[in-house]
Design an enzyme around this catalytic site. Structure first.
Site, PDB file in Angstrom:
ATOM      1  NE  ARG A   1      -3.179   0.184   3.069  1.00 33.02           N
ATOM      2  CZ  ARG A   1      -2.678   0.468   4.292  1.00 33.02           C
ATOM      3  NH1 ARG A   1      -2.121   1.625   4.521  1.00 33.02           N
ATOM      4  NH2 ARG A   1      -2.755  -0.417   5.253  1.00 33.02           N
TER       5      ARG A   1
ATOM      6  CE1 TYR B   1     -13.316  15.125 -15.148  1.00 31.77           C
ATOM      7  CE2 TYR B   1     -12.403  14.859 -12.948  1.00 31.77           C
ATOM      8  CZ  TYR B   1     -13.147  14.370 -14.003  1.00 31.77           C
ATOM      9  OH  TYR B   1     -13.734  13.149 -13.907  1.00 31.77           O
TER      10      TYR B   1
ATOM     11  CG  ASP C   1      -5.541  18.477 -14.195  1.00 31.07           C
ATOM     12  OD1 ASP C   1      -4.896  17.883 -15.079  1.00 31.07           O
ATOM     13  OD2 ASP C   1      -6.691  18.136 -13.858  1.00 31.07           O
TER      14      ASP C   1
ATOM     15  CE  LYS D   1      -9.224  11.319 -18.088  1.00 26.51           C
ATOM     16  NZ  LYS D   1     -10.527  10.719 -18.161  1.00 26.51           N
TER      17      LYS D   1
END
Ligand SMILES: Cc1ncc(COP(=O)(O)O)c(C=O)c1O
Length: 378
Positions: free
Chosen positions: A47, A99, A172, A197
């Site tokens: 993790r 976004y 971003d 993306k």
């Protein structure tokens, strides 16, 4: 070496044991403790420490000219980790145009958690100056070009104003990609990617990434958020991501060149009210984009159809080659009626169709959209 070279060979890594050129997919969730009770390998539990991330993180950090990168389970997991590393009461600035899912999270979750979130016109330097609260504003979030209007923000200008006020800047850069934009070199502190993306590039994985200019206390808090909240990427997705990144430069350059051709074609089209694309000389923000983006303006654009919402939805219904789907940055071109996706409060005009230009022949894409517009207006 040019970034194309670094990406194509994923930094030239080979496995010293097997001489493999492609890294193995590490799946172990746990790592052996040394007999003297130490963990000299530096890895305890997957993790927090997954060797499956190593090559992709190293490559992305290099392409973004940052010190370190971190992979996440999604773009949203990466973005929200940055805000979760802040403290309740901190003031943050984010763009009105961004976004939509992250904007919703900021307004409906981050505010409840105690962040003071202020949405501003990030592309307007005067608005940024007016909103910054020296000593209180801890983070300025930029998205450029920004969904779904492709608004362009001057990263260097915002970074210098934010730093003067003691705030960090995160960008971003999902749409700009490292191919066209280097936010860290322009003064940003953090870069975020929806790696789902362009970095992945094949619409076959969901992933996110952050890159930092400095391995500082904020970065360590973000690392703790990832390790403890568990927004960790799977090993197979990490492998796919690295595979996608090897062809990043070829794919993005092709998509950007096609997008420019498509935008130019439809800018003068009688059935199109306007085309939103930072590469068009009359697009507001083109000058800034031309300064801070290199080698192209990205593969994302929007067209506003004449005839309103009904004409836009009918156009999307008529395409044969473009796929009616959300997301972006894959090999296949996508079209979507953005207001239907974002719902109430969207800044998208109701006649706006968002286009993600893929790797098909640009003339085929133009012909298909031409035919769809004509059919929608028949
Ligand atoms: C610009 C941008 N940022 C962030 C995200 C969120 O990424 P993900 O869907 O991987 O969580 C997206 C996804 O559409 C995006 O387009």
């Amino acid at each position: 070496m040019k970034p194309d070279t670094l990406a194509a060979q994923a930094l030239g890594w080979i496995d010293e044991t097997t001489r493999a050129i492609t890294p193995p997919i590490h799946v172990s969730s746990t790592f052996l403790r040394d007999p003297d009770n130490q963990y000299r390998s530096g890895r305890v539990y997957a993790r927090a420490d997954n060797p499956a991330y190593d090559q992709a993180e190293a490559l992305l950090a290099r392409l973004e000219q940052g010190q370190q990168a971190m992979l996440f389970a999604s773009g949203m997991a990466a973005a929200t980790a940055v805000f979760q590393a802040l403290a309740p009461g901190d003031h943050v600035l984010a763009p009105r145009i961004m976004y939509w899912s992250l904007r919703n999270w900021l307004m409906n979750f981050a505010t409840h958690w105690g962040l003071q979130v202020e949405l501003i016109d990030m592309h307007d330097p005067a608005a940024v100056h007016a909103a910054l609260r020296p000593g209180q504003t801890k983070l300025v979030w930029i998205e450029t070009p920004a969904n779904p209007l492709w608004t362009v923000t001057d990263i260097a200008a915002v970074a210098s104003a934010a730093h003067a006020a003691g705030a960090r800047v995160a960008v971003d850069s999902t749409v700009g990609t490292p191919v066209h934009t280097q936010p860290l070199a322009l003064g940003a502190d953090l870069v975020m990617h929806a790696a789902t993306k362009y970095l992945g590039g094949h619409s076959d994985l969901v992933a996110g990434a952050l890159v930092t200019r400095e391995n500082d206390a904020m970065w360590q808090r973000i690392r703790t958020v990832r390790a403890q909240l568990g927004g960790t990427l799977g090993s197979f997705e990490s492998f796919l991501l690295l595979r996608g990144m090897r062809t990043l430069y070829v794919r993005v350059r092709h998509a950007s060149a096609s997008a420019m051709k498509i935008a130019t074609h439809f800018a003068a089209h009688p059935l199109v009210e306007k085309v939103l694309y930072p590469g068009l000389p009359d697009f507001p923000g083109h000058e800034v984009a031309a300064r801070q983006m290199h080698g192209g303006f990205g593969g994302m654009m929007s067209i506003c159809a004449r005839g309103g919402e009904a004409a836009a939805i009918a156009t999307a219904a008529e395409v044969q080659l473009w796929k009616r789907a959300t997301s972006l940055g894959g090999t296949e071109s996508l079209i979507e009626h953005r207001a239907s996706v974002e719902g109430a409060g969207t800044p998208a005009p109701t006649n706006l169709l968002r286009l993600s230009v893929g790797l098909e022949d640009a003339d085929d894409l133009i012909a298909d959209l031409e035919a769809a517009l004509a059919a929608a207006h028949r």
